[in-house]
Write an enzyme that holds these catalytic residues in place. Structure first.
Site, short mmCIF file in Angstrom:
data_model
loop_
_atom_site.label_atom_id
_atom_site.label_comp_id
_atom_site.label_asym_id
_atom_site.label_seq_id
_atom_site.Cartn_x
_atom_site.Cartn_y
_atom_site.Cartn_z
N HIS A 388 -0.77 2.05 1.31
CA HIS A 388 -1.31 3.36 0.96
C HIS A 388 -0.98 3.64 -0.49
O HIS A 388 0.16 3.51 -0.92
CB HIS A 388 -0.76 4.43 1.89
CG HIS A 388 -1.15 4.21 3.31
ND1 HIS A 388 -0.36 3.51 4.20
CD2 HIS A 388 -2.29 4.53 3.98
CE1 HIS A 388 -0.98 3.43 5.37
NE2 HIS A 388 -2.15 4.04 5.27
N LYS A 472 -15.05 4.90 4.12
CA LYS A 472 -14.40 3.62 3.85
C LYS A 472 -15.40 2.57 3.39
O LYS A 472 -16.62 2.72 3.55
CB LYS A 472 -13.66 3.13 5.09
CG LYS A 472 -14.52 3.01 6.35
CD LYS A 472 -13.70 2.58 7.56
CE LYS A 472 -14.59 2.48 8.79
NZ LYS A 472 -13.92 1.81 9.92
N HIS A 518 -6.23 4.16 1.69
CA HIS A 518 -5.72 3.29 2.74
C HIS A 518 -6.38 1.92 2.54
O HIS A 518 -7.59 1.85 2.30
CB HIS A 518 -6.12 3.78 4.14
CG HIS A 518 -5.77 5.20 4.44
ND1 HIS A 518 -4.92 5.55 5.46
CD2 HIS A 518 -6.18 6.37 3.89
CE1 HIS A 518 -4.82 6.87 5.52
NE2 HIS A 518 -5.59 7.39 4.57
#
Length: 646
Positions: A388, A472, A518
Site C-alpha cells: 500500500h 482498479k 493498493h
C-alpha cells in the site's frame, strides 16, 4: 424509414419492422449468412427481432464473444429438450452460457445420469438440431406463465416467475420445447453442428447450501465438427497441465481433510518455490523504495467495521473469534489494507515524507463455499504480495505508473507476455455497491485511465468490476492454452484514508488526506503458482525451478565423483541433487523427465577421467560433455535471458 447506426458510424435507412438479419442482408449476403445474434440500443436481441425505432445496432457472428454466448445459450435449450425427452418428469431450472459452453441445472428426480449416458444425450440433441427449428420469443402474462409451470409441477420455474412482474416475462419456443427465457438466441437449431456433454456435477439451487442439490450438466457446442475436435484436444492438454495433477507429481503442495478444505500445505519443494518468488519480488520492491512490514493474522472486529470489509465480507468470512473477555471479538484477517492504514497512523507525516510504501506477504482468510474450492486457484487461506502506497494527490500519477512498471516486470520475468490491461470502474446503475463520494470515484477512475494511456497500455474499460472501495487496473493474461486469467491488480483508493482518518501536513501547514494505492503483482501466491504451473506445464523458468539439475552416476563406483560434481555445482549456486539409487541410467532419466528437471548430468568413467559431465536437457537434447564451469555459464546465460534486473 428508421435510421440504424452501425458500429463504424455508418447509418442505414430501413423500413420499420426490419430485422437485424434484414440489415445484414443490406450490407452483404455473406454477412447475413454468418449473423447469429445482435444488440440494439444496449439490449441483446434476436436476429429476427423487428426494429421499430432509430437506434444503434451491432451484429454478432460466431467470431464475437456475444455471438458465442447466444450460440451456447441456444444450445442449452437443445440439451434441455433432449433431457426432457430422454428422462420424462425431470424439472428444468436455469441454463446459461458460460465462458466456454453452457450448463443446465436439472432436478432429475428418480432418474440418474452418468458419463455413460453422454453419447445418448448428444445423439438426441443433434437429432433435434438437424430439424432446423427456429427460436421464437413471445411475451407471456405472469398468470399464464405461473399456470404453465404449476401444471408441470416445476417449483423452480414458479419461484423464478414469482420474482418477475407482468411485461418482463418471455418464453422461448423451438420445436416442441418451451422455456422461460430472457432472450439472446441464434436463428435456428440447424446452426449447431457439433455438441458435447463435458461433465456433470452437483449444484445447489440458487447456490444456497440450504436448498436442494441439483445436477449441473455442462456442455459445449460448435458450428463445425472440426472446431469441437480442436477444443477437445485443447481440453486434453489442459488436463495434462492441471496444476493439481502437476503439483502432486512435482511434490509442491497437498491438502489434508484434517487440516481443512481450502487450506493448502506447502511441501519442501513448493515452499522453496514460494520463497524464490518472494525473494524475487522483495529485491525489485527494495529498488522501488518499498519497506517491508508484518501484520498479525487476526484483528479486532472493529478494525474491519471501520474499513468497510466487515459489511462487505462479514457474512462470507469465518465467524468472529470470541475471547474470554466479554464482548471482545476478533476476525481472521480478510484483507491486509486496514492493518497497513494503522501502521501509517503510528507517526505524523509531512508532505516531504511521502510517498510511504509498505509491503507485506500477508496471509488472509475468506470462507469460500466448499463447492467453489478448486486446488490453489480458489482457497480459504492465501498469501497476497500486498503493498500500500500512501501519497499526495500530486504524486498519484507517477506512483501509479511506477507500479505498472513493477507489474510488467513481474509478468515478463515469468513468461506472461500476452495480456490486456482492464480498467475496472463502478457500475453507475448500482451505487449501493460502493463506498465513498462520487467526486473521489471520478478522480480515482480518471487517474487510472491517464496512467494507462501514458504508459501506452492496451486497455479496455469494464463497468461494474471495481472493488467496493475504489477502481482498479487488472492485468488480464492469456496463457499458453489461450485461456484468460486476471493476474496482478493496482487500485486507487480515496476512501480508506477517510475512514481511518489518515493525514499528512502539507506545504501550507494544513492537514490533508493521502491517496492510497493498493497493489499486488502476483495477486495471491497460491493462485499465481497454480496459473504458472498450467501456463508452463510445470517447466518453470530456470531461475525459479526448485531443482535445476540432477546428477546421475552410471554406477556405484562413480558416486564419489558425483558428490564432487554436486559440491562444485553448489559453489556455482546451482540447485542440484544426486540420484544414487541402484537403477539404470535410462530409468533415472525417464523419471527426471517426468519431474521436469531441466538438466540431467550423467557421470561415468569417461566423465570422471576428463573431469566433465555429460549434459542432457529436459526434452531430450544432448548438449555433450562440459566441465562444471562451462555448464554454469550455460545456466547463467539461460537465466539472464529471462530474468532481467528491475
Amino acid at each position: 424509414m428508421i435510421n440504424i447506426t452501425l458500429p463504424d458510424g455508418a447509418v442505414k435507412q430501413v423500413e420499420p419492422g426490419s430485422t437485424p438479419l434484414d440489415v445484414a442482408k443490406s450490407i452483404s449476403e455473406g454477412l447475413a449468412r454468418n449473423v447469429i445474434s445482435a444488440k440494439f440500443n444496449d439490449s441483446i436481441v434476436e436476429s429476427s427481432t423487428p426494429l421499430e425505432t432509430d437506434g444503434a445496432l451491432t451484429l454478432y457472428t460466431w467470431n464475437n464473444d456475444e455471438g458465442k454466448k447466444a450460440f451456447w445459450h441456444s444450445s442449452s435449450h437443445v440439451i434441455a429438450q433432449a433431457l426432457e425427452e430422454l428422462y420424462p418428469g425431470i424439472k428444468l431450472t436455469i441454463g446459461p452460457a458460460i465462458e466456454n459452453g453452457f450448463y443446465y441445472d436439472v432436478d432429475f428426480g428418480e432418474h440418474t445420469i452418468s458419463e455413460k449416458d453422454f453419447p445418448t444425450i448428444e445423439k438426441k440433441a443433434l437429432e433435434i438440431a438437424r430439424g432446423k427449428h427456429d427460436f421464437k420469443m413471445r411475451e407471456v402474462s405472469k398468470v399464464d406463465a405461473l399456470a404453465y409451470y404449476k401444471k408441470q409441477n416445476n417449483t423452480y420455474k414458479v419461484e423464478l416467475i414469482d420474482n418477475l412482474t407482468d411485461g418482463e416475462i418471455t418464453f422461448c419456443d423451438h420445436s416442441s420445447f418451451t422455456d422461460l427465457c430472457r432472450g439472446g438466441h441464434i436463428p435456428n437449431t440447424g446452426i449447431i453442428k457439433a455438441i458435447k456433454i463435458l461433465s456433470v456435477a452437483g449444484a445447489y439451487w440458487r447456490g444456497d447450501e440450504n436448498n436442494k442439490q441439483l445436477t449441473r450438466v455442462y456442455g459445449i457446442s460448435f458450428p463445425k465438427q472440426k472446431e469441437l475436435t480442436a477444443y477437445l484436444e485443447l481440453l486434453e492438454e489442459a488436463k495434462k497441465r492441471d496444476h493439481r495433477k502437476l503439483g502432486k507429481e512435482l511434490e509442491l503442495f497437498t491438502f489434508s481433510q484434517k487440516v481443512g478444505q481450502g487450506l493448502p500445505l506447502w511441501l519442501p519443494k513448493g515452499a522453496a518455490l514460494r520463497e524464490r518468488l518472494e525473494d524475487f519480488l522483495k529485491k525489485a520492491q527494495k529498488k522501488a523504495g518499498y519497506e517491508m512490514v508484518v501484520t498479525p493474522h487476526i484483528g479486532q472486529k472493529e478494525l474491519y467495521v471501520t474499513s468497510g470489509h466487515y459489511a462487505k465480507y462479514g457474512e462470507d468470512s469465518f465467524q468472529p473469534i470470541h475471547t474470554p473477555k466479554q464482548d471482545e471479538e476478533f476476525l481472521l484477517k480478510p484483507m491486509n489494507c486496514p492493518h497497513h492504514c494503522e501502521i501509517y497512523n503510528t507517526s505524523p507525516f509531512s508532505y516531504k515524507d511521502l510517498p510511504k510504501r509498505y509491503a507485506e506477504f500477508g496471509t488472509v482468510y475468506r470462507y469460500e463455499q466448499s463447492g467453489e474450492l478448486h486446488g490453489l486457484t480458489r482457497v480459504r487461506g492465501f498469501t497476497q504480495d500486498d503493498a500500500h502506497i500512501f501519497c499526495t494527490p500530486d504524486q498519484l500519477n507517477s506512483e501509479f505508473k511506477n507500479v505498472i512498471d513493477l507489474s510488467l516486470y513481474v509478468l515478463g520475468s515469468l513468461g506472461f507476455d500476452n495480456f490486456t490491461a482492464q480498467v475496472s470502474v463502478r457500475d453507475l446503475e448500482k451505487p449501493e455497491k460502493y463506498i465513498g463520494s462520487v467526486e473521489n470515484w471520478e478522480k480515482a477512475e480518471q487517474a487510472i485511465i491517464d496512467a494507462a494511456e501514458e504508459k501506452g497500455l492496451n486497455y479496455v474499460v469494464e463497468s461494474g468490476e471495481a472493488a467496493f472501495y475504489g477502481p482498479k487496473l487488472d492485468f488480464m493474461v492469456k496463457d499458453a492454452l489461450g485461456r484468460n486469467w486476471q493476474l496482478g491488480t493496482i487500485q486507487v483508493d480515496y476512501n480508506l484514508p477517510e475512514r481511518f482518518d489518515l493525514t499528512y501536513k502539507g506545504s501550507d501547514n494544513e492537514l490533508h488526506r493521502p491517496v492510497m494505492i493498493h497493489r499486488a503483482p502476483f495477486g495471491s501466491l497460491e493462485r499465481f503458482v497454480a496459473l504458472l504451473l498450467e501456463h508452463t506445464g510445470g517447466n518453470f523458468p530456470l531461475w525459479l525451478i526448485p531443482q535445476q539439475a540432477i546428477v546421475l552416476p552410471v554406477s556405484e563406483k562413480h558416486e564419489k565423483y558425483a558428490e564432487k560434481v554436486l559440491n562444485s555445482l553448489e559453489n556455482h549456486e546451482i540447485r542440484a541433487l544426486i540420484d544414487s539409487r541402484n537403477e539404470t541410467v535410462g530409468k533415472k532419466i525417464r523419471e527426471a523427465e517426468l519431474k521436469k528437471i531441466p538438466f540431467m548430468l550423467i557421470v561415468g568413467e569417461n566423465e570422471e577421467a576428463a573431469e566433465t559431465i555429460s549434459v542432457r536437457k529436459h526434452g531430450g537434447d544432448d548438449l555433450g560433455s562440459l566441465n562444471v564451469d562451462q555448464f554454469s555459464d550455460l545456466v547463467s546465460k539461460e537465466i539472464n535471458s529471462t530474468l532481467k534486473s528491475f
